[in-house]
Design a protein around this motif. Structure first.
Motif, short mmCIF file in Angstrom:
data_model
loop_
_atom_site.label_atom_id
_atom_site.label_comp_id
_atom_site.label_asym_id
_atom_site.label_seq_id
_atom_site.Cartn_x
_atom_site.Cartn_y
_atom_site.Cartn_z
N ASP A 41 0.84 -1.19 0.00
CA ASP A 41 0.00 0.00 0.00
C ASP A 41 0.88 1.24 0.00
O ASP A 41 1.49 1.59 1.00
CB ASP A 41 -0.90 -0.03 1.25
CG ASP A 41 -1.90 1.10 1.26
OD1 ASP A 41 -1.92 1.90 0.30
OD2 ASP A 41 -2.67 1.19 2.23
N ASP A 42 0.94 1.94 -1.13
CA ASP A 42 1.77 3.15 -1.23
C ASP A 42 1.26 4.28 -0.34
O ASP A 42 2.01 5.17 0.02
CB ASP A 42 1.83 3.63 -2.69
CG ASP A 42 2.66 2.70 -3.55
OD1 ASP A 42 3.53 2.00 -2.99
OD2 ASP A 42 2.45 2.66 -4.78
N GLU A 43 -0.02 4.27 0.00
CA GLU A 43 -0.57 5.31 0.85
C GLU A 43 0.03 5.25 2.25
O GLU A 43 0.12 6.25 2.94
CB GLU A 43 -2.10 5.17 0.95
CG GLU A 43 -2.81 5.32 -0.37
CD GLU A 43 -2.66 6.71 -0.97
OE1 GLU A 43 -2.82 7.69 -0.23
OE2 GLU A 43 -2.36 6.80 -2.17
N GLU A 44 0.41 4.05 2.69
CA GLU A 44 0.94 3.86 4.04
C GLU A 44 2.41 4.26 4.14
O GLU A 44 2.99 4.24 5.20
CB GLU A 44 0.80 2.39 4.45
CG GLU A 44 -0.63 1.95 4.67
CD GLU A 44 -1.25 2.55 5.90
OE1 GLU A 44 -0.59 2.57 6.95
OE2 GLU A 44 -2.38 3.04 5.81
N GLY A 45 3.06 4.56 3.04
CA GLY A 45 4.50 4.80 3.05
C GLY A 45 5.21 3.47 2.97
O GLY A 45 4.60 2.43 2.69
N SER A 46 6.50 3.48 3.20
CA SER A 46 7.23 2.22 3.12
C SER A 46 8.03 1.99 4.40
O SER A 46 8.11 2.86 5.25
CB SER A 46 8.13 2.21 1.88
OG SER A 46 9.08 3.25 1.96
N VAL A 47 8.61 0.79 4.48
CA VAL A 47 9.38 0.40 5.65
C VAL A 47 10.77 -0.01 5.18
O VAL A 47 10.93 -0.69 4.17
CB VAL A 47 8.71 -0.79 6.38
CG1 VAL A 47 9.59 -1.32 7.50
CG2 VAL A 47 7.35 -0.37 6.93
N GLY A 48 11.77 0.40 5.95
CA GLY A 48 13.14 0.00 5.66
C GLY A 48 13.81 -0.52 6.92
O GLY A 48 13.43 -0.14 8.03
N TRP A 49 14.77 -1.42 6.72
CA TRP A 49 15.54 -1.95 7.85
C TRP A 49 16.93 -1.35 7.82
O TRP A 49 17.58 -1.32 6.79
CB TRP A 49 15.69 -3.46 7.74
CG TRP A 49 14.45 -4.24 7.93
CD1 TRP A 49 13.20 -3.79 8.23
CD2 TRP A 49 14.33 -5.66 7.82
NE1 TRP A 49 12.32 -4.83 8.32
CE2 TRP A 49 13.00 -5.99 8.07
CE3 TRP A 49 15.24 -6.67 7.53
CZ2 TRP A 49 12.55 -7.31 8.04
CZ3 TRP A 49 14.78 -7.97 7.50
CH2 TRP A 49 13.45 -8.28 7.76
N LEU A 50 17.38 -0.92 8.97
CA LEU A 50 18.73 -0.39 9.13
C LEU A 50 19.68 -1.57 9.32
O LEU A 50 19.54 -2.33 10.27
CB LEU A 50 18.76 0.52 10.35
CG LEU A 50 19.94 1.44 10.54
CD1 LEU A 50 20.11 2.36 9.35
CD2 LEU A 50 19.76 2.24 11.81
N ILE A 51 20.61 -1.76 8.38
CA ILE A 51 21.53 -2.89 8.46
C ILE A 51 22.97 -2.39 8.40
O ILE A 51 23.22 -1.25 8.01
CB ILE A 51 21.27 -3.93 7.34
CG1 ILE A 51 21.52 -3.30 5.97
CG2 ILE A 51 19.86 -4.49 7.45
CD1 ILE A 51 21.56 -4.30 4.84
N ASP A 52 23.91 -3.27 8.77
CA ASP A 52 25.31 -2.88 8.78
C ASP A 52 25.96 -3.02 7.40
O ASP A 52 26.76 -2.20 7.01
CB ASP A 52 26.08 -3.70 9.81
CG ASP A 52 25.59 -3.40 11.22
OD1 ASP A 52 25.16 -2.26 11.47
OD2 ASP A 52 25.62 -4.30 12.07
N ALA A 53 25.61 -4.07 6.67
CA ALA A 53 26.20 -4.28 5.35
C ALA A 53 25.37 -5.25 4.54
O ALA A 53 24.72 -6.13 5.10
CB ALA A 53 27.63 -4.83 5.48
N VAL A 54 25.40 -5.06 3.23
CA VAL A 54 24.77 -6.00 2.31
C VAL A 54 25.87 -6.92 1.83
O VAL A 54 26.93 -6.46 1.39
CB VAL A 54 24.14 -5.27 1.11
CG1 VAL A 54 23.64 -6.26 0.07
CG2 VAL A 54 23.01 -4.37 1.57
N ASN A 55 25.65 -8.24 1.92
CA ASN A 55 26.67 -9.19 1.47
C ASN A 55 26.47 -9.56 0.02
O ASN A 55 27.29 -9.24 -0.82
CB ASN A 55 26.67 -10.44 2.35
CG ASN A 55 27.16 -10.17 3.75
OD1 ASN A 55 27.53 -9.04 4.08
ND2 ASN A 55 27.16 -11.17 4.59
N GLN A 56 25.36 -10.25 -0.29
CA GLN A 56 25.15 -10.74 -1.65
C GLN A 56 23.74 -11.28 -1.79
O GLN A 56 23.04 -11.46 -0.81
CB GLN A 56 26.16 -11.85 -1.97
CG GLN A 56 26.03 -13.04 -1.02
CD GLN A 56 27.15 -14.05 -1.19
OE1 GLN A 56 27.79 -14.08 -2.23
NE2 GLN A 56 27.38 -14.87 -0.19
N VAL A 57 23.35 -11.54 -3.03
CA VAL A 57 22.11 -12.26 -3.29
C VAL A 57 22.52 -13.67 -3.67
O VAL A 57 23.39 -13.86 -4.52
CB VAL A 57 21.31 -11.61 -4.44
CG1 VAL A 57 20.11 -12.46 -4.81
CG2 VAL A 57 20.87 -10.21 -4.04
#
Length: 138
Positions: free
Chosen positions: A84-100
């Motif tokens: 729901d774009d009306e609700e805004g979005s959520v993000g997680w604060l992380i230390d580093a991205v490793n890989q997919v």
């Protein structure tokens, strides 16, 4: 409800000195942390909000949900898919991205499933904790 059997792509990231992963289907994008505006009287897991191209994005610290000691501050944000774009979005604060990486769901040890943890993925001589975004966000 169990996932379908087969390979799933996950985003592997680091919190402190531990590896975690999340199904890539839940990830919208990864950005650098910008200035956060604290929210008074919010839950401890909520670090604040940040403006992401005109969308108010609530920034959650998964370390607080997972009860990890915090020795460093994350500088990256994993922005999650929003229904729901009306609700805004959520993000997680992380230390580093490793890989997919691709993992075989048959290889996931779900005997440790609890609250925010879906299971453990064995990777070489290491373990990666597979987290459930809906449990971290709520």
């Amino acid at each position: 409800m169990p996932e379908t059997v087969g390979d799933v792509q996950v985003l592997e990231f680091r919190l402190e000195d531990r590896k975690y992963c999340i199904d890539i289907a839940h990830v919208d994008e990864i950005v650098d942390k910008d200035e956060l505006t604290p929210l008074p009287n919010s839950e401890p897991r909520v670090e604040g909000v940040m403006d992401l191209r005109g969308i108010t994005t609530t920034i959650i610290n998964p370390k607080k949900v997972l009860e990890l000691d915090e020795t460093e501050t994350g500088e990256r944000v994993v922005v999650l898919e929003s229904d729901d774009d009306e609700e805004g979005s959520v993000g997680w604060l992380i230390d580093a991205v490793n890989q997919v990486v691709s993992i075989d769901t048959d290889e996931v040890d779900e005997s440790v499933e609890s609250g925010s943890v879906r299971g453990i993925v064995r990777q070489d001589d290491d373990f990666v904790v597979w987290v459930k975004p809906e449990e971290i966000n709520n």
